[in-house]
Design an enzyme around this catalytic site. Structure first.
Site, mmCIF file in Angstrom:
data_model
loop_
_atom_site.group_PDB
_atom_site.id
_atom_site.type_symbol
_atom_site.label_atom_id
_atom_site.label_comp_id
_atom_site.label_asym_id
_atom_site.label_seq_id
_atom_site.Cartn_x
_atom_site.Cartn_y
_atom_site.Cartn_z
ATOM 1 N N HIS A 199 83.439 -72.183 2.195
ATOM 2 C CA HIS A 199 83.294 -73.626 2.463
ATOM 3 C C HIS A 199 82.535 -74.375 1.480
ATOM 4 O O HIS A 199 83.027 -75.508 1.011
ATOM 5 C CB HIS A 199 82.985 -73.858 3.555
ATOM 6 C CG HIS A 199 83.967 -73.408 4.834
ATOM 7 N ND1 HIS A 199 84.450 -74.313 5.573
ATOM 8 C CD2 HIS A 199 84.338 -72.133 5.358
ATOM 9 C CE1 HIS A 199 85.156 -73.929 6.483
ATOM 10 N NE2 HIS A 199 85.289 -72.533 6.469
ATOM 11 N N THR B 283 77.593 -76.611 10.844
ATOM 12 C CA THR B 283 77.285 -76.288 12.276
ATOM 13 C C THR B 283 76.649 -74.640 12.215
ATOM 14 O O THR B 283 76.009 -74.216 13.059
ATOM 15 C CB THR B 283 78.015 -76.523 13.342
ATOM 16 O OG1 THR B 283 79.200 -75.819 13.171
ATOM 17 C CG2 THR B 283 78.157 -78.153 13.447
#
Length: 185
Positions: free
Chosen positions: A59, A42
């Site tokens: 990530h 997101t």
């Protein structure tokens, strides 16, 4: 009326504080499902913010190479309609998603979250959602901060009411709140 999906699929909520390990726990859970994983990021990239870009890169490095990644900063409901089983969606994170839409007025925000909650209940996909806990400290001194805290807290509670299991990650440990807690009425 929304038809609820069969109980064979999972809607999992992983919540916790900053840097608590919630994303890593969610990634571990996704791998245990033994299904193709679609990672829904997101976050919006910002080349002018190297520290933010570093967080995104951390990530990305942890994800297995066979995971498909979609950047969905605004319309989470749309991806729930577009992906078919047997995939698992890992959505990271609700806090960033809420922050991306803070300019929405309250009525529009309610429509967006109502649609998301409806789609979460009717999709046959396994879904793991990561959310940051807020509101455990000082009340923000500015209105936008309070709006963020209130919207995210309310959304986490609503998703927590339909998710099972719900995990709290803190101090490097994942606690299954569905086993040790009681759902509020």
């Amino acid at each position: 009326m929304t038809q609820l999906i069969p109980s064979t699929r999972q809607l999992i909520l992983v919540t916790g504080a900053t840097r608590s390990g919630k994303s890593q726990w969610a990634e571990t859970l996704a791998q245990k499902l033994n299904k193709p994983v679609i990672y829904v990021a997101t976050a919006l990239e910002n080349p002018d913010d190297p520290e933010w870009q570093s967080r995104i890169a951390q990530h990305q490095k942890r994800r297995p190479p066979d995971w498909e990644t979609h950047c969905i900063p605004y319309d989470l409901s749309a991806i729930l309609d577009s992906i078919k089983s047997p995939h698992c969606l890992l959505i990271d994170s609700l806090g960033t998603w809420v922050a991306n839409s803070l300019e929405q007025d309250n009525d529009t925000w309610k429509e967006i979250t109502d649609q998301l909650l409806e789609n979460l209940q009717k999709t046959p996909l396994d879904i793991i959602m990561v959310a940051e806990e807020t509101g455990w400290g000082v009340v923000p001194a500015y209105p936008l901060g309070r709006t963020f805290r209130d919207r995210l807290g309310s959304l986490i509670r609503q998703i927590g009411a339909i998710a099972n299991p719900v995990y709290l990650v803190t101090g490097g440990h994942a606690l299954n709140l569905s086993l040790i807690g009681e759902l509020l009425p």
